[in-house]
Design an enzyme around this catalytic site. Structure first.
Site, PDB file in Angstrom:
ATOM      1  N   GLU A 235       7.904  -3.314   3.760  1.00 17.37           N
ATOM      2  CA  GLU A 235       8.393  -4.450   4.531  1.00 17.37           C
ATOM      3  C   GLU A 235       9.804  -4.746   4.047  1.00 17.37           C
ATOM      4  O   GLU A 235      10.015  -5.052   2.878  1.00 17.37           O
ATOM      5  CB  GLU A 235       7.502  -5.677   4.334  1.00 17.37           C
ATOM      6  CG  GLU A 235       7.883  -6.780   5.295  1.00 17.37           C
ATOM      7  CD  GLU A 235       7.662  -8.167   4.760  1.00 17.37           C
ATOM      8  OE1 GLU A 235       7.632  -9.101   5.562  1.00 17.37           O
ATOM      9  OE2 GLU A 235       7.538  -8.350   3.533  1.00 17.37           O
TER      10      GLU A 235
ATOM     11  N   ASP B  79      -2.256  -4.347   0.880  1.00 16.30           N
ATOM     12  CA  ASP B  79      -0.967  -5.023   0.846  1.00 16.30           C
ATOM     13  C   ASP B  79      -0.571  -5.190  -0.612  1.00 16.30           C
ATOM     14  O   ASP B  79      -1.322  -5.781  -1.388  1.00 16.30           O
ATOM     15  CB  ASP B  79      -1.117  -6.390   1.527  1.00 16.30           C
ATOM     16  CG  ASP B  79       0.160  -6.857   2.170  1.00 16.30           C
ATOM     17  OD1 ASP B  79       1.219  -6.685   1.540  1.00 16.30           O
ATOM     18  OD2 ASP B  79       0.097  -7.413   3.280  1.00 16.30           O
TER      19      ASP B  79
ATOM     20  N   HIS C 244       1.476 -11.311  10.928  1.00 14.46           N
ATOM     21  CA  HIS C 244       1.036 -12.641  10.482  1.00 14.46           C
ATOM     22  C   HIS C 244       2.201 -13.585  10.198  1.00 14.46           C
ATOM     23  O   HIS C 244       1.972 -14.717   9.799  1.00 14.46           O
ATOM     24  CB  HIS C 244       0.183 -12.468   9.226  1.00 14.46           C
ATOM     25  CG  HIS C 244       0.979 -11.882   8.102  1.00 14.46           C
ATOM     26  ND1 HIS C 244       1.413 -10.566   8.113  1.00 14.46           N
ATOM     27  CD2 HIS C 244       1.481 -12.427   6.958  1.00 14.46           C
ATOM     28  CE1 HIS C 244       2.134 -10.339   7.033  1.00 14.46           C
ATOM     29  NE2 HIS C 244       2.191 -11.447   6.315  1.00 14.46           N
ATOM     30  N   ASP C 245       3.429 -13.125  10.341  1.00 17.59           N
ATOM     31  CA  ASP C 245       4.597 -13.976  10.092  1.00 17.59           C
ATOM     32  C   ASP C 245       5.338 -14.333  11.372  1.00 17.59           C
ATOM     33  O   ASP C 245       6.414 -14.927  11.319  1.00 17.59           O
ATOM     34  CB  ASP C 245       5.589 -13.253   9.159  1.00 17.59           C
ATOM     35  CG  ASP C 245       5.042 -13.074   7.752  1.00 17.59           C
ATOM     36  OD1 ASP C 245       4.279 -13.947   7.291  1.00 17.59           O
ATOM     37  OD2 ASP C 245       5.383 -12.068   7.109  1.00 17.59           O
TER      38      ASP C 245
ATOM     39  N   ASP D  63       5.083  -5.322   0.258  1.00 16.60           N
ATOM     40  CA  ASP D  63       5.673  -6.601   0.639  1.00 16.60           C
ATOM     41  C   ASP D  63       7.120  -6.741   0.138  1.00 16.60           C
ATOM     42  O   ASP D  63       7.410  -6.405  -1.019  1.00 16.60           O
ATOM     43  CB  ASP D  63       4.817  -7.706   0.008  1.00 16.60           C
ATOM     44  CG  ASP D  63       5.151  -9.084   0.525  1.00 16.60           C
ATOM     45  OD1 ASP D  63       5.000  -9.319   1.728  1.00 16.60           O
ATOM     46  OD2 ASP D  63       5.563  -9.947  -0.292  1.00 16.60           O
TER      47      ASP D  63
END
Ligand code: GLC
Length: 553
Positions: free
Chosen positions: A250, A95, A324-325, A196
């Site tokens: 993302e 990430d 995870h969000d 990200d």
């Protein structure tokens, strides 16, 4: 990995598997479970950030891009993970958080100490006359998007937590640093990167006030055309040299048009992009922190628009329900009490037959649910606490506020992976950093592998994608877009046609498909209620999903 035929698994390292008893998952924990992931059939694991970090935003606040936080292990552990994963045919995806750094990063600290070189790494501005901050923008986690930069009288831009300072990508040195970071990890054997909030890296030189409308405000710093230039440059300097390398951006609040640009192979930017529009169908008027039923027709419409938009214009989607969000999709869009297994398999089915690369978020493959925590001290996430405080300030009671947090908190997906029915679900011998959901006695890997139907179903979906070109690259066409209960579409490739139906609700239904589907020799391909014959009056049980295939003349 060939991202057109493979499936990627997401391991939220903090909650995946703890081997040293500190209550926090670690790299060795992932290494230990590589055979489990191989059994599932995935070809790559994206691991959430494990760099040194104060953890104000669970690792998305990086203090050193070249290290590993001791709580997750050592560089030797990392090398071992790469090696073991490779032996099992699995690549590691890291990430990369390069829109911002932690304010504890050396660059920021040097900047604060007056070093001008590093001051130009960040976005520092003065507030114009009569204004408290350089602009009226709000941070994505609540509060103003600007923070005082020491006692200089200036402010630094921070679109997330105040301890996450946005980097100045207009500075070529920052862009060079980003490429160096990518090359460093590639040389260590990493096979992919998830980037990200990468469409936020291009900010205008001039910062202007928004009208106060959130969408308009986001447009001031999102998808700026210069992002394409920065991504091309990064691509050419690093991963672009390796065709097998996988990149997924993302993309916060992005558009179809921008994502075609980011993901078209000839543009030399990224392989694919995550967008979140389909996960906002329970945000009435864009408002996340409120409880509302989801809009099924809107969900289908969005997925359909992206399938057509990217599919027909050479772009590529990253497909996902969970990360995870997000709260768990089976709790959010399905019935995790009465039809947990069927909800999970039918959601997986409808997603995995689409055009794009599917991602499986840890626990999804065993049907893990939201934990339904009742107390704020069970939640750890900074965003959830900020949201709770705002709800109380707005005059909501604790009961009202907690119901909203329960439905929307990011911690819903961050609870420990449930491995078995032992203490803390086999996640840790210590005290887990966040509580385990109390349904772990029933919902756990051990039980699932022995008695369950979900893991096995994911295995089949993953294998089918590997085997069948029509699933990988077949053209997509919608069916029954206006139907309020069934989600359906077709794929076509060469002389093959594949049709998929999913009853998205708990009521059985008989669907007359004669106007949509031609006669022919339709063979059953896969269904979560087992084999069934093709019929023009298609009967679908609660949360049933099924696909049929035929060869056309
Ligand atoms: C991304 C991450 C999220 C993080 C944010 C800021 O959206 O997925 O967890 O809080 O970026 O880095």
């Amino acid at each position: 990995m060939d991202f057109k035929s493979g499936v990627i698994y997401q391991a939220y390292i903090k909650s995946f598997n703890d081997t040293d008893g500190n209550g926090i998952g670690d790299l060795k924990g992932i290494t230990e479970k590589i055979p489990y992931l191989e059994k599932l059939g995935v070809e790559m694991v994206w691991i959430n950030p494990f760099y040194p970090s104060p953890q104000n935003d669970n690792g998305y606040d990086i203090a050193d891009y070249y290290g590993i936080d001791p709580m997750f292990g050592t560089m030797d552990d990392f090398d071992e993970l790469i090696e073991v994963a490779e032996q099992h045919g699995i690549g590691i995806m890291m990430d990369l958080v390069i829109n911002h750094t932690s304010t504890e990063h050396e660059w920021f600290q040097k900047a604060l100490a007056g070093d001008e070189k590093y001051q130009d790494y960040y976005i520092l501005r003065e507030a114009p006359e009569g204004q408290k901050y350089p602009t009226n923008w709000v941070s994505k986690f609540g509060g103003p998007a600007w923070e005082p930069f020491g006692d200089t009288g200036k402010y630094y831009l921070s679109l997330f937590d105040p301890t996450q300072a946005d980097l100045n990508w207009r500075n070529p040195e920052v862009r060079k640093e980003a490429a160096d970071i990518v090359n460093f990890w590639m040389n260590k054997g990493v096979k992919g990167f998830r980037l990200d909030v990468i469409n936020l890296i291009g900010k205008d030189e001039e910062f202007v006030n928004s009208t106060g409308d959130l969408d308009q405000e986001k447009s001031l710093y999102t998808d700026n055309p210069i992002v394409h230039d920065y991504l091309k440059e990064l691509n050419h300097r690093s991963f672009g040299k390796y065709p097998e390398f996988v990149t997924v951006g993302e993309m916060s609040s992005t558009s179809i048009e921008s994502c075609i640009g980011y993901t078209k192979p000839e543009n030399d930017e990224l392989d694919m992009a995550f967008n979140f529009h389909h996960l906002k169908v329970d945000y009435p008027n864009g408002e996340k922190w409120t409880k509302a039923p989801f809009d099924f027709l809107e969900l289908k419409k969005i997925m359909n628009d992206w399938q057509i938009g990217l599919g027909e214009n050479g772009g590529w989607n990253a497909l996902f329900w969970n990360n995870h969000d997000q709260p768990r999709a089976i709790s959010r869009f399905g019935d995790d009490k009465n039809y947990r297994e069927k909800t999970t398999t039918s959601q997986a089915h409808i997603l995995h037959f689409l055009h794009g690369t599917p991602f499986v978020y840890q626990g999804e493959e065993i049907g893990m649910t939201d934990p339904y925590f009742d107390e704020m001290d069970q939640y750890q996430d900074v965003e959830s606490h900020n949201a709770y405080d705002s709800l109380i300030e707005e005059g909501k009671s604790h009961e009202e506020a907690i119901e909203i947090i329960k439905a929307k908190s990011r911690d819903n997906s961050r609870t420990p992976m449930q491995w078995n029915d032992e203490k803390h679900a086999g996640f840790t011998e210590g005290t887990p950093w966040i509580e385990v959901a109390d349904n772990y006695k029933v919902i756990n890997v051990e039980n699932e592998l022995e008695n369950g139907e979900i893991f096995n179903y994911y295995q089949k979906l993953i294998q089918l994608r590997k085997d069948m070109e029509i699933i990988q690259i077949g053209a997509y066409e919608p069916m029954f877009l206006e139907h309020e209960q069934v989600w359906a579409y077709r794929r076509k490739h060469d002389d093959q046609e594949l049709i998929t139906f999913s009853n998205f609700y708990g009521d059985p239904i008989t669907l007359d498909i004669s106007n949509e589907v031609e006669d022919g020799d339709w063979d059953y391909l896969l269904g979560n209620y087992g084999e069934k014959a093709f019929h023009k009056n298609l009967e679908l049980a609660p949360y049933e999903a099924v696909s049929f295939i035929r060869t056309t003349e």
